[in-house]
Design a protein around this motif. Structure first.
Motif, PDB file in Angstrom:
ATOM      1  N   UNK A  97      -5.802  14.102  -2.423  1.00 50.20           N
ATOM      2  CA  UNK A  97      -4.598  13.269  -2.278  1.00 50.20           C
ATOM      3  C   UNK A  97      -3.330  14.113  -2.220  1.00 50.20           C
ATOM      4  N   UNK A  98      -2.387  13.696  -1.413  1.00 48.96           N
ATOM      5  CA  UNK A  98      -1.115  14.417  -1.276  1.00 48.96           C
ATOM      6  C   UNK A  98       0.023  13.591  -1.870  1.00 48.96           C
ATOM      7  N   UNK A  99       1.094  14.313  -2.248  1.00 46.81           N
ATOM      8  CA  UNK A  99       2.293  13.611  -2.724  1.00 46.81           C
ATOM      9  C   UNK A  99       2.994  12.990  -1.519  1.00 46.81           C
ATOM     10  N   UNK A 100       3.784  11.955  -1.764  1.00 46.32           N
ATOM     11  CA  UNK A 100       4.501  11.300  -0.667  1.00 46.32           C
ATOM     12  C   UNK A 100       5.563  12.238  -0.106  1.00 46.32           C
ATOM     13  N   UNK A 101       5.621  12.303   1.219  1.00 47.14           N
ATOM     14  CA  UNK A 101       6.623  13.133   1.902  1.00 47.14           C
ATOM     15  C   UNK A 101       7.799  12.228   2.284  1.00 47.14           C
ATOM     16  N   UNK A 102       8.830  12.264   1.440  1.00 48.24           N
ATOM     17  CA  UNK A 102       9.949  11.340   1.628  1.00 48.24           C
ATOM     18  C   UNK A 102      10.782  11.689   2.865  1.00 48.24           C
ATOM     19  N   UNK A 132       0.855  -1.177   0.000  1.00 47.85           N
ATOM     20  CA  UNK A 132       0.000   0.000   0.000  1.00 47.85           C
ATOM     21  C   UNK A 132       0.897   1.234   0.000  1.00 47.85           C
ATOM     22  N   UNK A 133       0.825   1.996  -1.091  1.00 44.30           N
ATOM     23  CA  UNK A 133       1.622   3.215  -1.159  1.00 44.30           C
ATOM     24  C   UNK A 133       0.688   4.365  -1.436  1.00 44.30           C
ATOM     25  N   UNK A 134       0.577   5.297  -0.483  1.00 45.06           N
ATOM     26  CA  UNK A 134      -0.255   6.459  -0.731  1.00 45.06           C
ATOM     27  C   UNK A 134       0.242   7.627   0.112  1.00 45.06           C
ATOM     28  N   UNK A 135       0.192   8.813  -0.479  1.00 46.95           N
ATOM     29  CA  UNK A 135       0.671  10.009   0.207  1.00 46.95           C
ATOM     30  C   UNK A 135      -0.328  10.524   1.236  1.00 46.95           C
ATOM     31  N   UNK A 192       2.189   9.743 -14.731  1.00 47.89           N
ATOM     32  CA  UNK A 192       2.081  10.818 -15.729  1.00 47.89           C
ATOM     33  C   UNK A 192       0.954  11.775 -15.364  1.00 47.89           C
ATOM     34  N   UNK A 193       0.016  11.299 -14.566  1.00 51.13           N
ATOM     35  CA  UNK A 193      -1.134  12.125 -14.195  1.00 51.13           C
ATOM     36  C   UNK A 193      -0.847  13.082 -13.043  1.00 51.13           C
ATOM     37  N   UNK A 194       0.343  12.991 -12.468  1.00 50.63           N
ATOM     38  CA  UNK A 194       0.712  13.929 -11.406  1.00 50.63           C
ATOM     39  C   UNK A 194       1.270  13.215 -10.196  1.00 50.63           C
ATOM     40  N   UNK A 195       1.970  13.985  -9.376  1.00 47.34           N
ATOM     41  CA  UNK A 195       2.679  13.408  -8.236  1.00 47.34           C
ATOM     42  C   UNK A 195       1.742  12.745  -7.236  1.00 47.34           C
ATOM     43  N   UNK A 196       0.483  13.198  -7.221  1.00 48.47           N
ATOM     44  CA  UNK A 196      -0.448  12.706  -6.202  1.00 48.47           C
ATOM     45  C   UNK A 196      -1.145  11.422  -6.622  1.00 48.47           C
ATOM     46  N   UNK A 197      -1.056  11.057  -7.916  1.00 45.42           N
ATOM     47  CA  UNK A 197      -1.779   9.842  -8.300  1.00 45.42           C
ATOM     48  C   UNK A 197      -0.806   8.698  -8.545  1.00 45.42           C
ATOM     49  N   UNK A 198      -1.362   7.513  -8.700  1.00 50.41           N
ATOM     50  CA  UNK A 198      -0.527   6.318  -8.805  1.00 50.41           C
ATOM     51  C   UNK A 198      -0.456   5.833 -10.234  1.00 50.41           C
ATOM     52  N   UNK A 199       0.668   5.211 -10.573  1.00 48.13           N
ATOM     53  CA  UNK A 199       0.750   4.549 -11.868  1.00 48.13           C
ATOM     54  C   UNK A 199       0.022   3.232 -11.731  1.00 48.13           C
TER      55      UNK A 199
END
Ligand code: TRP
Length: 461
Positions: free
Chosen positions: A51-56, A40-43, A306-313
């Motif tokens: 949805x948020x981008x992952x905070x590394x 499970x990978x989600x920001x 490709x759809x943006x940092x907040x979405x998943x491939x």
């Protein structure tokens, strides 16, 4: 403990106490912490439920790993004599555990091995999948060390209800050929599929490490580390011991030899995307108890959708990623549609400039473009509004077409025979294993003599 949002009002009953604080409940219902596990990978979500981008940075803190800093990179360059890979230079490979110890050992001439892998969940790999392998190839070239690639077809079978063992094995073969096309050195690389290798007679040593790990792992630990509950199946609970056993050189006597005392001292470095860290945290806990070294780890970020940092491939959304099988035209179309950090009109763009931090084509350039100066030039031109989105997308398209095209050519050259050889348990040749190398040289010499004799015999006819 149940969170506020999980407490449901019974119909016909007065509202539960927790529902009275509406503002609090609303907040809690919408914002969500980021989750990063192998499954499970989600920001996470912000207060408005977006949805948020992952905070590394936060991940490094919560996982307790180390950031890769300038000091470590300088040392890497000094010790290896190689310029750090662009993914290291740009912070895309950003975190580690014990990489410094691997460099210490390498400096002293102590051999180590690389370990990476893939769960074959479909037969169409995308460029996000090959990135960790590209980086691993770089490490193999720089260090001249053996590499073990694990294809966890069993893992995908346990975790994906719709997939049969036959399906995943089919993916395994296709994925193996794609991975080979990244350009690994056959003499130094062993690829194996769990369902095949572990059942073979070669894998007794491997299986014993699985058993040792299994004995030391409790259900509580698995639940805590992977977020499993009582509805996960028993094979999923058992699988982490497989993924960990591969981090020990003693699992592969045909590569590292059969003297357990000597082999236990061969360290392992695992390049992986950060979501795999839970497996190896657990592995590191157990290693000393088994008389082994803790594997070192080097973590990379994920290639954004490709759809943006907040979405998943996702494999089911063809426009979310570039597949290795895409044509030049498809690459161009997809990049054209990718999420842009440019402004709505050309005029506004010239005035305000583009936002490289969220612009997907720019992000892709940071993964794929080798030239630091050109990348920096593009960044400045774009941010200051002199370069328009269309031009940036063109640069990105060119870079990706070259990457996918290069892959396509190499993939054509990978035959079934080559795949079988990569997947055959056998001795590997590499620096730092002089005994093995001598053995191999002697064998090669013998083969050459035999071939010469064969040639003479043929000529005589
Ligand atoms: N579990 C990984 C996946 O689903 C596959 C894997 C096995 C792996 N061993 C690894 C990935 C080591 C990175 C490093 O893709």
């Amino acid at each position: 403990m149940a969170s506020v949002s999980e407490v449901k009002d019974e119909p016909g009953q007065p509202p539960a106490l927790t529902s009275l604080s509406l503002a609090e409940a609303a907040q809690e219902a919408k914002s969500k912490e980021q989750i990063v596990t192998p499954f499970d990978v989600s920001g996470g979500l912000d207060e408005l439920g977006n949805p948020k981008a992952i905070d590394y940075d936060k991940l490094v803190d919560t996982f307790g790993s180390q950031r890769i800093d300038k000091l470590l990179l300088d040392r890497f360059e000094k010790v290896t004599g190689h310029k750090p890979h662009r993914m290291l230079r740009r912070g895309l490979v950003f975190s580690h555990r014990d990489l410094n110890l691997i460099l210490d050992k390498y400096e002293k001439g102590i051999p180590f091995f690389l370990y990476t892998g893939r769960g074959p969940s479909s037969d169409s790999m995308h460029v996000g999948h090959t990135i960790p392998f590209e980086f691993t190839k770089y490490l193999q070239d720089v260090f001249d060390v053996p590499l073990v690639i694990m294809l966890t077809d069993d893992e995908k079978f346990y975790h994906t209800p719709r997939l049969s063992l036959k399906d995943v094995y089919k993916f395994t073969i296709q994925n193996a050929m794609d991975i080979i096309a990244v350009g690994f050195d056959m003499k130094k690389t062993f690829i194996f599929a769990d369902t095949e290798f572990v059942d073979g007679g070669f894998a007794a040593a491997f299986n014993n490490n699985v058993r040792e790990l299994g004995k030391r792992t409790t259900i509580n630990q698995i639940k805590g580390t992977f977020g499993f509950n009582d509805s996960n199946n028993i094979a999923e609970f058992a699988f982490p011991a497989m993924q960990s056993a591969t981090a020990f050189a003693t699992s592969f006597p045909f590569i590292f030899g059969t003297d357990p005392k000597k082999v236990a001292k061969v360290p392992c470095l695992i390049p992986c995307a950060i979501d795999q860290d839970p497996y190896f945290r657990q592995c590191r806990d157990n290693a000393p108890k088994m008389g082994y070294l803790k594997p070192a780890i080097i973590h990379s970020v994920f290639l954004p959708s490709l759809r943006g940092r907040e979405s998943k491939m996702s494999a089911s959304d063809a426009d979310s990623s570039i597949f290795l099988s895409d044509t030049d035209n498809q690459v161009k179309k997809k990049v054209g549609k990718a999420f842009s950090g440019g402004q709505d009109t050309a005029e506004e763009h010239r005035r305000i400039g583009g936002r490289t931090a969220v612009d997907v084509p720019f992000q892709y350039l940071t993964f794929f473009m080798e030239d630091d100066e050109e990348l920096e030039r593009i960044r400045i031109e774009y941010e200051e509004g002199r370069m328009q989105s269309g031009e940036l997308k063109m640069a990105c398209t060119k870079e990706l077409q070259a990457y996918v095209g290069g892959f396509r050519d190499r993939r054509k050259a990978v035959t079934e025979e080559i795949r079988r050889e990569f997947m055959r348990p056998r001795q590997l040749v590499f620096r730092g294993m002089p005994a093995e190398k001598e053995l191999q040289d002697a064998r090669n010499k013998r083969i050459m003599t035999l071939e010469e004799e064969l040639g003479k015999l043929k000529n005589a006819h």
